[in-house]
Structures are given as C-alpha cells and as structure tokens.
Design an enzyme around this catalytic site. Structure first.
Site, PDB file in Angstrom:
ATOM      1  N   ASP A 316       0.871  -1.167   0.000  1.00 38.87           N
ATOM      2  CA  ASP A 316       0.000   0.000   0.000  1.00 38.87           C
ATOM      3  C   ASP A 316       0.909   1.217   0.000  1.00 38.87           C
ATOM      4  OD1 ASP A 316      -2.167   1.665   0.153  1.00 38.87           O
ATOM      5  OD2 ASP A 316      -2.308   1.555   2.331  1.00 38.87           O
ATOM      6  N   THR A 318       0.558   4.599   0.777  1.00 36.19           N
ATOM      7  CA  THR A 318       0.589   5.475   1.937  1.00 36.19           C
ATOM      8  C   THR A 318       1.029   4.702   3.172  1.00 36.19           C
ATOM      9  OG1 THR A 318      -1.232   6.741   0.989  1.00 36.19           O
ATOM     10  CG2 THR A 318      -0.737   7.105   3.320  1.00 36.19           C
TER      11      THR A 318
END
Length: 802
Positions: A316, A318
C-alpha cells in the site's frame, strides 16, 4: 467523541460540544467491584508459549522417548561409554529450551510494545487501557481502524460501520445503530461510536481469536511438515531393522544377549536424526531474536520461512512507500468560489471528525477549526470503499442551512471529462494527492449519493517519500521478487510516486475501476501489472487471491483498515506498528518501527533459516541413509554389526552435530525453493548409499585381514576410519562455498578425530585401535574412492536439479 450532534443508546440527541456524550461510563467504584467479582477480560494475549509448554515441547518428543529407552537398555547391559548418546539427548534438550526461552523474552518484550490499548470511558473521562483491564459493563470507544476486543452492544453511533467479514464472511460493512450487537474480532471501517461490554474474558468470541492471532506458534510450514514426514518414515523403518539386527547378532552370530543388544542399539541410534528438529527450532528461535533487534515482531514463527518464500510483495503506497504525514501545498478554488468560503468549510469538516485520517489531518493542520462559522448537523465518515467523507453544515453564521459538502477523490465525485479533472490529473501526475471539496444536491444518507456535485476547490497534498523506500524496492528487484503497488489513491498519482522510486512498470498505472470481474481475467491483469490505483478493500483481497491462484507466494503490507482483508488472505501479512489495531491483529509480522526498510532483513533472515536447515538436513539424512543401509547389509550378509553405539556417537558428533550447529546459524542468502523433502532426499540419498557401501566394503576387507584376539576392535576401527573420512568429505561438500571459518570448522573436526586415534585413554574409551598398516591404509584407500563417489553423485544431482 464528536463535538456535533449524536444519539445515545436510547436514540436521544446528545448536545453538541459535550466531550463524552450522555454516557459517562462506569465509575471507579463500579470498576473495582467488577474486578473483585472476576468480571475482567482476563484472556491472556500471549506472544509466546509458557515456560512449562516450552519445557514440555522440548522434553517430550518422539525421539527423546526412543533414545531414552535405548539409553536405559545400555545402562542395563553396559558399558556406560556406549550410552554417550544419552548426553547428546540431554544437551539437545537443554539447548532447545534455552534458545526458545531467549526467543520468548524477545517476543514478550516486543508484544508489550505492539499491544493494542482500547479507549475506555470511565467517570466521563476517556483513556486507553490494556485489553486485559476491560471489565464487564465498560464503555469502549471506537474509531476507524479499531478492533472490537470484547462482545458488546452499541451505545453511541455516528456513521459507525463495522466489518464483520473475518467472522461471518459477509463482505459488506454493517452500519451499526444504538442497541445493535458488536462482535469481538470485527473492526471499524468508518465512523465513530462506543459500545458497552456485555461479554468479557473467555466468554467473549475474541477469547479464541485474540490468542490464536498473537500466540507464538509452531504452525504449518513446509520445513516442519517435511521433517515430520521424514521422521515418520524413519520411525517405521527402525522397527523391522531392529528385529533383524537382534536376530542376526543373537542367533546367527551366537553373541550373548548383552552384546546383541549393544550391537542392535549401535545400528538403531544413528538412524535417528535427533538433532534435526532441535536445529530447526534453534534456527527459528535465533531468527526471532535477530529480527527483534530490528523491532520486528514475529507473531507466528513460520512467518520467517514464509516471507523468504514470497515471490510477490503487494504494497500500500501510503505509510509504506510514503510517510503517513502529508502537507497542504495548494488550495485552488473552482467556479468562482471564494477562498475564504472554502477555508471555512474545510475548518468545519476538520472539526467534524474526531479521528481524522492522514489526508484530513493535513487539512486540519493547514486550516485548524476555530470554533466559529459553520456548525455540523450530520456527517458521513470517510471509508475506503466510498473514497469520500461529508457533512451537512449550518450557514456561515451558525444558523440556517449551509448545504451538504463532500471531501474526496475528484475522479470518483466528478464525471469523466469534467474540466476540474484536468487540473487534478495534472497534479496527480506529479505524485501529489488531490482532494475535491464539492457541494452535493443530495442528502448525505440518500442511496443515490453523492449525486450531482458542484466543485468548490481542489486541495493539493504533498506526500513525503520514505528515504529508504527506493533502496528497499531495489533489493526486491535484485532478489527477483515482484512488487505490486496497490493503493486507493488516483492511479496516475500512485504511478508518479512509484516512478520517482524507479519501480519497473510504474509508467503504466492501472485504474482498478477498469479491472475485470472474472477471476481468471483479473489474475492475468494483476500478474502483468505493477501499479494499481483506486483499489477498494475488496479488490485488494481479490487481487491477492488472483495472484495466489497463479501459484505466487504473496506478501501483503499495509497499515490501514482497508488492508485488513488482503492481509488476512495473503500468504504473509505484514503490518506497520503505527497501523490500525485490526491490521496488527491479522498480520503475521508487525514492523514496530514502521520502517519498510526492515522487510529486506526479514526476507534475508527467512532465507538464512531455510537455506541452512536444508543444508544441515543433508548431513543428518545422509547419516540416516547410510545407517539403514549398513543395518540391512549386516542382516543380509549375516555378519556382526561393525559398530558399538560409542563409535557412531563419536562420528555423529564430529561430522554432523557440532558442524551442523554452526552451519545452521551461518549467513545464507540462497533463494528459498519449494519441495524441501524431495530436494534433500535427492542429495542425501546418493551420498548415504555411497558412504554406507564404502564402509561395508572396508568392513568386509577387515574381516579377512584380522582374526584372533582383539580382531573385533581392529575390524571396527578400520570401518570407523573409512566412515569418518567419507563423512568428512560429505561435510566438506555441504560446507561449500568455503569461507575461512568453514574451512577451519572442517579441519577442526578432523583434528579432533586424530586426537582420539593417538590418545591411549581415548583409544580405550572408544574401543578404537588401528592395527598394522595394511588394514588402515586399505580403509583410507576405500574412503578416497568413496569420497570420489560422493563428489560425483553430488555434481550429478546438482546438474539435474539446477
């Protein structure tokens, strides 16, 4: 909780501005009474086995039982020097216990750091407490990403959506209202609220989940299951071989029963690869300690092995490639909106969420609420599935109707081709995150929301790249591990960030909204793509499943509640320590320092464990093969068994036990390969056959060379010399590639055997005495031929398995 309108458990409106609503929670006196009654959530959240379990697991093993019986038999028939393998049993057991206790201390310390602390409201004050400190009737507050640690009933709800898919299999989040039940083990995906604990401790559903999710376990792994399979076969082979040896030594050879038992035990003991399980446990335990120094909590022991086998890592963006913190760098107003009006709405939206995500936190930092202007009447919390949050506001003066406002992804809220999207896409292509502030014509709770929106402003956020992200991605590329960036952000923005880090394939980002629904077609796209944007939580889970369906070993990393489902379904789930409670609960590995750069260390440690265990397994199983072969040849030829237990204990210690201990803990960066049992048997089988054949030939020759008094010791010594030299060559093969310490290790073992041969006291103790020159030199010549055969077999098998 919120400083805007809410409802309590009876549905009564709670005045805005009330810090803790109408529910003060239990008083201190009520908590004390419940504790006294034992109404406490006392399920131990353990990261490791108890001391008693560790001792029991290392003492009460199948082979300790077998060797213990054989040792007892030696005590009866004597002499005690033939019971040296009993000392090996004791040493192995003590080393295993000490190493696992060391790992337990490391894990327990890390578990305290990573333990979740739910927020409980008591005496109208909310404060985090240990999970085990929750009592029956406590009021537990919930926010996005929180895990429900006990069962309960909703008392307050503000857009509270709870995902129960890990319990029920239902993929869609459930909107909770006051009075609805809350199941422990579920987690919050949107909104805030509070619930009253109705079941705690072992009565709660979480009693099983919490222990199983965080316990130090020795669960299924290819290494452990493979070794267990080998040990099972060895156990069954020992029974007929033991019977055959007893018959041969007692009836055919006419030995007395004591000598027959000694020779039978001498043939059986070396079949047992007793140190293999020990060294596997030690390698795993040492791996846990080493990773602990990197602030890496291994919640399931075989996760070290699993991550080393991983061929694809899904990230992911972020919190993994970028830091969680962001900064507002631009506020661009649209369609004539005054900047002051946009700022006023942003201040109100910031005040509406008590637990803002990273994007809203950046907005709050740039435009902090000042208590004036718009007031919040109704909210819709942010969720990864919707890609926006919203609120219905009063007018600028705090009265009247200020309309319904949304803050979210421009390409989700606006139709394709809208003029505002061009500006958003241009900034996204530079790796910036862009949010759209817009007014909607639909009520927030309308099923058709968001409806038609009127853009007011673009909020541009700058994301900070982790300084170690590029190095980590290059490491995975060098190790031939594919990296997939799977993010809920705009695909172009994610691609720009990945391109900045020089990730191959980043120039072709894929918008997940265009992904096919068919599993086979999805697998094709995901397998060849690298960067994916606008991915929903369910799509992340589907993408992990699609990759696994193609035979990939998949690791998923993440820190947000939108990663939970994918983390759970991946072969290995890796959570950030600062991530949500839900992600930490389902992950096998938690990076407590939130450093993505720790992953290479985890992969390297796993490869060290797997590579070294495979290496030393070749040693142990070569011994098992030649021991079985020697026993069978003795039965077929009907000759005395050449060795006493003390001889093979000496050989095993010098050519296997001591070297294996050092080799099991050595650096090793070989890529993990599947089919552990098949690969080990391909190498150890031929080498064991050559070693056993050479030893038996040497023994048959010595039977012709020596006769009369003392001939038995001379015959045994010649066979022992041959077997030692061939075993040393096997050790030299397995110790490759050579380093100074590996060469020193091999030479040291040879030196120890030489000391035994030239020291009179040791000669007597081990019943070893080389007689004359013909016998010893013949044994050496046969050993040289056997070593050449081992080398040829090793090279041949190596070419076939390359």
């Amino acid at each position: 909780m919120n400083d805007h309108a809410r409802t309590d458990a009876t549905g009564t409106a709670v005045p805005a501005g009330t810090p803790t609503g109408r529910h003060p929670g239990l008083s201190g006196a009520e908590v004390a009474r419940r504790v006294a009654r034992g109404e406490v959530n006392d399920v131990p959240v353990r990261s490791s086995r108890s001391v008693a379990q560790i001792v029991r697991a290392n003492v009460l093993t199948r082979f300790n039982a077998i060797l213990g019986v054989l040792f007892a038999a030696i005590v009866v028939v004597g002499p005690l020097q033939d019971g040296l393998f009993g000392v090996v049993i004791l040493a192995n057991t003590l080393i295993g216990i000490v190493q696992e206790l060391r790992a337990k201390r490391t894990l327990d310390g890390l578990a305290v750091i990573g333990e979740s602390r739910p927020v409980v409201r008591r005496d109208a004050v909310a404060a985090p407490v240990a999970t085990g400190a929750i009592v029956l009737g406590d009021l537990v507050e919930l926010g996005t990403g929180d895990k429900c640690v006990v069962d309960g009933e909703v008392a307050e709800a503000d857009g509270l959506e709870i995902d129960e898919s890990l319990l029920t299999g239902e993929p869609d989040p459930v909107l909770k209202r006051p009075g609805d039940p809350v199941m422990s083990g579920s987690f919050v995906v949107a909104g805030t609220g509070a619930f009253t604990a109705t079941k705690v401790g072992r009565h709660a559903y979480a009693a099983q989940l919490a222990e199983e999710a965080s316990r130090f376990t020795l669960v299924h792994s290819e290494l452990r299951s493979g070794v267990s399979q080998i040990l099972k076969y060895v156990t069954w082979m020992m029974i007929p071989v033991a019977v055959g040896l007893v018959i041969t030594q007692l009836i055919v050879e006419g030995n007395d029963w004591r000598e027959a038992v000694r020779r039978m035990i001498g043939g059986i003991v070396p079949m047992v690869p007793e140190g293999l399980v020990l060294l596997m446990s030690i390698a795993f335990a040492v791996g846990v300690v080493r990773l602990g120094r990197h602030q890496c909590l291994v919640q399931e022991l075989p996760a070290i092995e699993g991550l080393a086998r991983v061929g694809t890592v899904c990230l992911d963006k972020t919190g993994t490639l970028t830091e969680g913190r962001m900064d507002v760098t631009e506020l661009r107003t649209l369609q004539g909106t005054a900047e002051a009006d946009a700022v006023a709405v942003l201040r109100a939206l910031g005040a509406a969420d008590p637990r803002p995500n990273a994007s809203l936190r950046a907005v709050i930092d740039a435009y902090p609420p000042d208590g004036t202007g718009h007031r919040v009447r109704q909210t819709v919390p942010f969720s990864s599935a919707r890609k926006y949050s919203g609120a219905r506001l009063t007018g600028p003066d705090g009265t009247g109707d200020g309309g319904s406002w949304l803050l979210g992804a421009p390409d989700v809220l606006l139709p394709a081709g809208h003029p505002a999207l061009a500006a958003a896409d241009e900034r996204g292509a530079r790796g910036l995150r862009v949010l759209l502030l817009a007014r909607t014509d639909r009520p927030l709770a309308d099923p058709g929301a968001p409806g038609t929106v009127t853009p007011a402003a673009l909020v541009v956020l700058e994301q900070r790249l982790r300084p170690d992200a590029g190095h980590t991605l290059r490491y995975f590329e060098q190790q031939d591990v594919a990296v997939k960036v799977v993010s809920g952000d705009n695909a172009a923005s994610v691609g720009a960030v990945a391109a900045t880090l020089s990730l191959p394939g980043a120039e072709r980002p894929v918008d997940a909204r265009t992904l096919p629904q068919d599993p086979a077609a999805l697998a094709e796209v995901v397998e060849h793509g690298t960067v994916f944007g606008r991915v929903t939580p369910q799509q992340k889970r589907d993408m992990v499943g699609a990759l696994r369906s193609r035979g990939h070993n998949v690791a998923m990393t993440g820190d947000g509640v939108n990663d939970v489902l994918a983390l759970k379904d991946a072969d290995i789930g890796v959570a950030m320590g600062s991530g949500s409670e839900a992600t930490r609960a389902v992950a096998q590995i938690v990076l407590l320092d939130n450093s993505f750069a720790t992953l290479p260390a985890v992969v390297a440690e796993g490869r060290r464990v797997i590579g070294n265990i495979t290496r030393v397994s070749n040693l142990f199983l070569t011994k098992t093969v030649y021991s079985v072969l020697l026993a069978l040849l003795v039965v077929i030829w009907r000759v005395p068994y050449p060795f006493l237990p003390r001889h093979l204990t000496l050989l095993s210690t010098l050519t296997i036990g001591i070297p294996a201990f050092f080799l099991a803990l050595a650096p090793n960066n070989e890529r993990a390969r599947p089919h552990f049992v098949r690969r080990v048997m391909r190498f150890s089988g031929p080498l064991g056959v050559v070693a056993g054949t050479a030893t038996f030939v040497s023994y048959l020759v010595s039977l012709r060379l020596y006769s009369g008094a003392g001939s038995r010791d001379a015959q045994t010594s010649a066979a022992t010399l041959t077997l030692f030299l061939v075993s040393m060559w096997v050790l030299a093969i397995i110790a490759r590639p050579y380093t100074w310490w590996r060469i020193a290790l091999v030479l040291a073992m040879g030196g120890c055997f030489a000391v035994v041969l030239v020291t009179p006291a040791l000669q007597v103790f081990f019943a070893l005495r080389l007689v004359g020159t013909a016998g010893p030199w013949t044994a050496v010549a046969i050993a040289v031929a056997g070593s050449a055969g081992c080398e040829a077999a090793w090279q041949w098998v190596g070419r076939r398995t390359a």
